[in-house]
Design a protein around this motif. Structure first.
Motif, PDB file in Angstrom:
ATOM      1  N   VAL A 328      47.492  53.694  79.051  1.00 19.91           N
ATOM      2  CA  VAL A 328      47.904  54.016  77.643  1.00 19.91           C
ATOM      3  C   VAL A 328      48.638  53.202  77.079  1.00 19.91           C
ATOM      4  O   VAL A 328      49.819  52.633  77.807  1.00 19.91           O
ATOM      5  CB  VAL A 328      48.337  55.578  77.550  1.00 19.91           C
ATOM      6  CG1 VAL A 328      48.763  55.813  76.168  1.00 19.91           C
ATOM      7  CG2 VAL A 328      47.143  56.358  77.775  1.00 19.91           C
ATOM      8  N   VAL A 329      48.480  52.447  76.085  1.00 21.27           N
ATOM      9  CA  VAL A 329      49.850  51.647  75.426  1.00 21.27           C
ATOM     10  C   VAL A 329      49.844  51.992  73.878  1.00 21.27           C
ATOM     11  O   VAL A 329      49.046  52.749  73.215  1.00 21.27           O
ATOM     12  CB  VAL A 329      48.915  50.147  75.394  1.00 21.27           C
ATOM     13  CG1 VAL A 329      48.854  49.669  76.822  1.00 21.27           C
ATOM     14  CG2 VAL A 329      47.817  49.979  74.496  1.00 21.27           C
ATOM     15  N   PRO A 330      51.216  51.772  73.510  1.00 24.74           N
ATOM     16  CA  PRO A 330      51.553  52.224  72.138  1.00 24.74           C
ATOM     17  C   PRO A 330      50.817  51.321  71.009  1.00 24.74           C
ATOM     18  O   PRO A 330      50.415  50.126  71.362  1.00 24.74           O
ATOM     19  CB  PRO A 330      52.997  51.961  71.994  1.00 24.74           C
ATOM     20  CG  PRO A 330      53.222  50.865  72.879  1.00 24.74           C
ATOM     21  CD  PRO A 330      52.219  51.013  73.957  1.00 24.74           C
ATOM     22  N   THR A 331      50.470  51.742  69.979  1.00 28.70           N
ATOM     23  CA  THR A 331      49.862  51.030  68.816  1.00 28.70           C
ATOM     24  C   THR A 331      50.444  51.514  67.591  1.00 28.70           C
ATOM     25  O   THR A 331      51.061  52.429  67.371  1.00 28.70           O
ATOM     26  CB  THR A 331      48.295  51.669  68.815  1.00 28.70           C
ATOM     27  OG1 THR A 331      47.646  50.609  68.016  1.00 28.70           O
ATOM     28  CG2 THR A 331      48.105  52.902  68.287  1.00 28.70           C
ATOM     29  N   GLN A 332      50.125  50.480  66.478  1.00 31.48           N
ATOM     30  CA  GLN A 332      50.999  50.662  65.370  1.00 31.48           C
ATOM     31  C   GLN A 332      50.131  51.126  64.072  1.00 31.48           C
ATOM     32  O   GLN A 332      49.065  51.342  64.438  1.00 31.48           O
ATOM     33  CB  GLN A 332      51.560  49.432  64.666  1.00 31.48           C
ATOM     34  CG  GLN A 332      52.657  48.759  65.735  1.00 31.48           C
ATOM     35  CD  GLN A 332      53.271  47.502  65.174  1.00 31.48           C
ATOM     36  OE1 GLN A 332      52.564  46.837  64.366  1.00 31.48           O
ATOM     37  NE2 GLN A 332      54.455  46.915  65.746  1.00 31.48           N
TER      38      GLN A 332
END
Length: 411
Positions: A328-332
């Motif tokens: 899981v990676v952050p996204t904008q």
């Protein structure tokens, strides 16, 4: 169901079906269809679901379908994929290049459709073995690019009785095997605006005897975006950008008619609701100062997609279970529009971004004729969406500690 056990079942399913799913995606890619014309696509999906013992229901227009997996008294959650293509030429030199002139899957909807199909087949097996404690409603939605397909699905009971809904979109900026998540707004509102300006016209030698329409139109083009920047909270990122301007046909004649067309995008839902009245008031003020008449045609697009925090936690837990730790990676938040937002105005849910970039490979962008994906993303997407459905059904009211820790970093 524990993550290790689920991964084992998904491994076995994909070992048997992944190549067939890739072939299905390539077939869709070769035969793209525009919004509300997805007849062949709908038929192909329906044939696969029927062969798996499911009972798909095609929407009244003949494009898009709804199908339910599972039975019993448990909760009902929905998974959605969009099935339409774009009016763009396919510029790739691949064996599965579009065979339809001027139309291609340049946004990954063929991948979304294939992932939901694979997820459907896996969940049908789970249901047959008594491992699905509720129902999963599959929404193969037409016309996302128009937009309007989400409203069509909703008008025909697509989310009636559904507790939560989930969807995903290809993200060529994220590596395969990873998922981008964000609680709260993840896309923006997107509307279209057309302004027509009229006046008496005249000779350019005597602008003082008439209304200088081109000058007035130019002031409208610059003053409306400038006025919005001072009348709206800048955190809402309400923007008006022009894409087409037309007026006049001769250098020495002031025209009596002109038009400007553009888009209005906004990150904040309340500012989006207020935008039409505010723009109209600014338009009347500027037009009145230069003696021209101005009318506005404001076409609503979609509101922002606002992800429910609990639903994002479920997505995070599903990714951990099916794809492994650290996926899981952050996204904008994006300024793009997505009609998945209409579902979230009625029920909670969340929208994820699925990595489709080969690690170290080429960077593509959506809505370009060169767009393509690393097809191993299909398997990743099936794992993720199947785990999402099971997580929402089994653990919907008690998200795990791993998910909670992950989501805190994404808010």
């Amino acid at each position: 169901m524990q993550g290790r056990e689920l991964r084992g079942e998904l491994d076995a399913f994909l070992a048997e079906n992944e190549q067939d799913l890739v072939a299905f995606r390539r077939d869709l890619h070769m035969h793209p269809e525009l919004a509300f014309a997805e007849y062949r696509t709908t038929q192909k999906i329906a044939e696969r679901l029927t062969a798996a013992g499911l009972n798909p229901c095609v929407l009244p227009r003949g494009t898009g379908l709804i199908c339910e997996v599972g039975s019993g008294d448990g909760p009902t959650i929905a998974l959605r994929a969009d099935i339409d293509a774009l009016a763009l030429p396919d510029e790739k030199d691949v064996s599965y290049r579009s065979t339809v002139q001027g139309v291609c899957h340049a946004c990954g909807h063929d991948v979304h459709t294939t992932i939901l199909l694979g997820t459907s087949l896996f969940l049908a097996r789970q249901a047959a073995e008594g491992l699905l404690p509720g129902r999963v409603r599959l929404l193969f939605q037409p016309a996302e690019e128009l937009p309007g397909g989400a409203l069509e699905v909703m008008a025909h009971g697509g989310i009636s009785g559904v507790e939560r809904i989930f969807g995903l979109h290809c993200d060529p900026r994220v590596d395969v095997g990873q998922v981008g998540l964000k609680a709260g707004p993840i896309t923006s509102a997107c509307d279209k605006i057309a302004i027509r300006v009229s006046g008496p016209g005249g000779h350019t030698a005597r602008p003082h005897l008439t209304a200088d329409l081109v000058f007035a139109l130019a002031k409208i083009l610059t003053e409306l975006p400038a006025g919005l920047s001072r009348r709206v909270d800048p955190r809402s990122s309400l923007s008006l950008v022009w894409g087409r301007v037309e007026a006049g046909s001769a250098a020495n004649a002031i025209p009596d008619d002109g038009i400007a067309e553009g888009t209005v995008r906004c990150l904040d839902e309340s500012a989006w609701h207020a935008a039409p009245d505010l723009i109209k008031a600014l338009l009347e003020s500027v037009a009145g100062a230069y003696g021209v008449e101005a009318t506005m045609d404001y076409s609503r697009g979609v509101p922002p997609v606002v992800n429910d925090e609990d639903s994002v936690q479920m997505l995070a837990e599903a990714a951990e279970r099916a794809l492994g730790p650290g996926t899981v990676v952050p996204t904008q938040q994006s300024l793009g529009g997505e009609d998945f937002a209409w579902y979230l105005e009625s029920i909670p849910g969340a929208f994820a971004r699925l990595g489709t970039r080969s690690p170290g490979g080429l960077d593509y962008d959506i809505h370009q004729g060169t767009f393509d994906v690393d097809e191993s993303a299909i398997g990743s997407g099936v794992r993720f969406m199947a785990a999402t459905a099971l997580t929402a059904l089994w653990d919907g009211h008690r998200p795990g500690q791993v998910a909670e820790q992950t989501v805190v970093e994404l808010i």
